[in-house]
Design a protein around this motif. Structure first.
Motif, mmCIF file in Angstrom:
data_model
loop_
_atom_site.group_PDB
_atom_site.id
_atom_site.type_symbol
_atom_site.label_atom_id
_atom_site.label_comp_id
_atom_site.label_asym_id
_atom_site.label_seq_id
_atom_site.Cartn_x
_atom_site.Cartn_y
_atom_site.Cartn_z
ATOM 1 N N PHE A 2 -1.841 15.642 18.595
ATOM 2 C CA PHE A 2 -3.227 15.180 18.653
ATOM 3 C C PHE A 2 -3.939 15.309 17.306
ATOM 4 O O PHE A 2 -4.892 14.574 17.020
ATOM 5 N N LEU A 6 -6.545 12.415 16.117
ATOM 6 C CA LEU A 6 -7.985 12.743 16.121
ATOM 7 C C LEU A 6 -8.288 13.545 14.860
ATOM 8 O O LEU A 6 -8.040 14.750 14.812
ATOM 9 N N ARG A 7 -8.825 12.883 13.884
ATOM 10 C CA ARG A 7 -8.966 13.500 12.562
ATOM 11 C C ARG A 7 -10.375 14.019 12.267
ATOM 12 O O ARG A 7 -10.814 13.999 11.135
ATOM 13 N N GLN A 8 -11.100 14.431 13.315
ATOM 14 C CA GLN A 8 -12.435 14.977 13.099
ATOM 15 C C GLN A 8 -12.423 16.478 13.398
ATOM 16 O O GLN A 8 -12.146 16.887 14.530
ATOM 17 N N LEU A 11 -13.989 18.114 16.643
ATOM 18 C CA LEU A 11 -13.270 17.852 17.891
ATOM 19 C C LEU A 11 -11.957 18.634 17.934
ATOM 20 O O LEU A 11 -11.585 19.191 18.975
ATOM 21 N N LEU A 12 -11.260 18.698 16.824
ATOM 22 C CA LEU A 12 -10.003 19.455 16.784
ATOM 23 C C LEU A 12 -10.247 20.930 17.073
ATOM 24 O O LEU A 12 -9.457 21.573 17.783
ATOM 25 N N TYR A 29 -17.322 12.450 19.366
ATOM 26 C CA TYR A 29 -16.332 11.763 18.540
ATOM 27 C C TYR A 29 -16.957 10.461 18.049
ATOM 28 O O TYR A 29 -17.366 9.617 18.849
ATOM 29 N N THR A 31 -16.638 6.971 15.790
ATOM 30 C CA THR A 31 -15.644 6.062 15.225
ATOM 31 C C THR A 31 -16.278 4.678 15.085
ATOM 32 O O THR A 31 -17.495 4.519 15.228
ATOM 33 N N VAL A 42 -17.216 13.839 24.403
ATOM 34 C CA VAL A 42 -15.867 14.317 24.707
ATOM 35 C C VAL A 42 -15.930 15.608 25.510
ATOM 36 O O VAL A 42 -16.617 16.561 25.126
ATOM 37 N N PHE A 59 -12.804 10.988 27.014
ATOM 38 C CA PHE A 59 -13.737 10.335 26.081
ATOM 39 C C PHE A 59 -14.652 9.396 26.871
ATOM 40 O O PHE A 59 -14.169 8.463 27.519
#
Length: 300
Positions: A2, A6-8, A11-12, A29, A31, A42, A59
């Motif tokens: 993941f 999911l590169r934020q 959120l990670l 999230y 985008t 989320v 989401f």
């Protein structure tokens, strides 16, 4: 994994914390779908698995709610800005009349004239806001009364004749034989008044404004029999960059000139909502130096 999708970081961090201690958490999230920025709410919940702890991440697209909230904030900010200017002027002149200009008849008369203008501007703004509110409240209810659109055009043009004469603008009409259609007479008169007033005020002295109605016929844009109402002027035209935003609340092509002419920036927004209530279509064609044409397609 993941982390690669999911590169934020925010959120990670939520997902990793839920995997670590099994506590539900929420995040956002942000985008872009290629057309606009999108926002997701989320929810992250622990999900027991046979080989350990997992997480269920849901989401929910809340872009429309975010946009509506931003529109409300912009609307409040715009109304506050529009009212602040005349209110500041009124307060300043009242203070002056109570002090230095108390015994100066010439200054008093001049200041009272300016105060009357600013109070009229606030009154027009409040009136347009009330009109916009009423139109939006009625937008889902289709009108049922029958009316003569040509007669409505003639009476509106007659009512605006003094304004046209003062502005040095000639208003012509091109109307078909009388016919009846379904519509709200008061609201359609408001559409005509707003479009004609704009054409008269901004087309310039010596120009010509033409109000034209096509005979009833099948109109593909409304998928029914309809008519096209056109208000065309021979004025300076509108830069194409402004056309997509003309019906936004408080949007002005030339804000300084519009305020001088008494505009509130709400006229075309009111027109748009009235046309929507009548299940019609609004189209604006304009070329710099060659004038503008506002077309309203209405089902009959």
């Amino acid at each position: 994994h993941f982390i690669t999708a999911l590169r934020q970081p925010a959120l990670l961090d939520v997902i990793e914390a839920t995997l670590r201690d099994g506590t539900p958490r929420q995040s956002r999230y942000l985008t872009n779908d290629g057309r606009q920025d999108t926002t997701f709410r989320v929810s992250c919940r622990p999900l027991p698995l046979a080989d350990g702890m997992g997480a269920l991440v849901v989401f929910e697209d809340v872009t429309q709610f975010e946009q509506a909230g931003q529109m409300r904030r912009d609307f409040v900010a715009n109304v506050s800005h529009e009212l602040r200017t005349p209110l500041t002027a009124l307060m300043g002149f009242i203070e002056t009349l109570k002090g230095p200009a108390r015994n100066d008849p010439v200054a008093r008369d001049r200041f009272l004239g300016i105060m009357e203008t600013e109070a009229g501007r606030m009154n027009r703004l409040v009136g347009d806001l009330l009109s916009l509110s009423r139109v939006e409240a009625d937008e889902r209810v289709r009108p049922t009364e029958r009316l003569d659109l040509g007669g409505l055009v003639l009476s509106t043009v007659h009512g605006l004749a003094p304004l046209a004469h003062e502005a040095g603008v000639q208003v012509e009409t091109d109307l078909p034989p009388p016919f009846e259609m379904t519509g709200d007479a008061d609201q359609l008169r408001q559409v005509l008044t707003n479009l004609l007033e704009n054409a008269i005020k901004y087309s310039g002295r010596g120009s010509q404004v033409t109000v034209r109605i096509s005979p009833p016929r099948y109109e593909p844009r409304v998928r029914a029999e309809g008519v096209t109402l056109e208000v065309e002027d021979s004025g300076p035209g509108i830069d194409p960059i402004h056309l997509p935003r003309l019906t936004e609340r408080f949007y002005r092509v030339d804000s300084h000139r519009s305020r001088e002419m008494g505009g509130t920036g709400l006229g075309l927004a009111i027109v748009k909502h009235i046309v929507n209530r009548h299940r019609g279509r609004l189209q604006v064609d304009s070329t710099l130096g060659r004038g503008s044409c506002f077309k309203v397609v209405l089902p009959v």
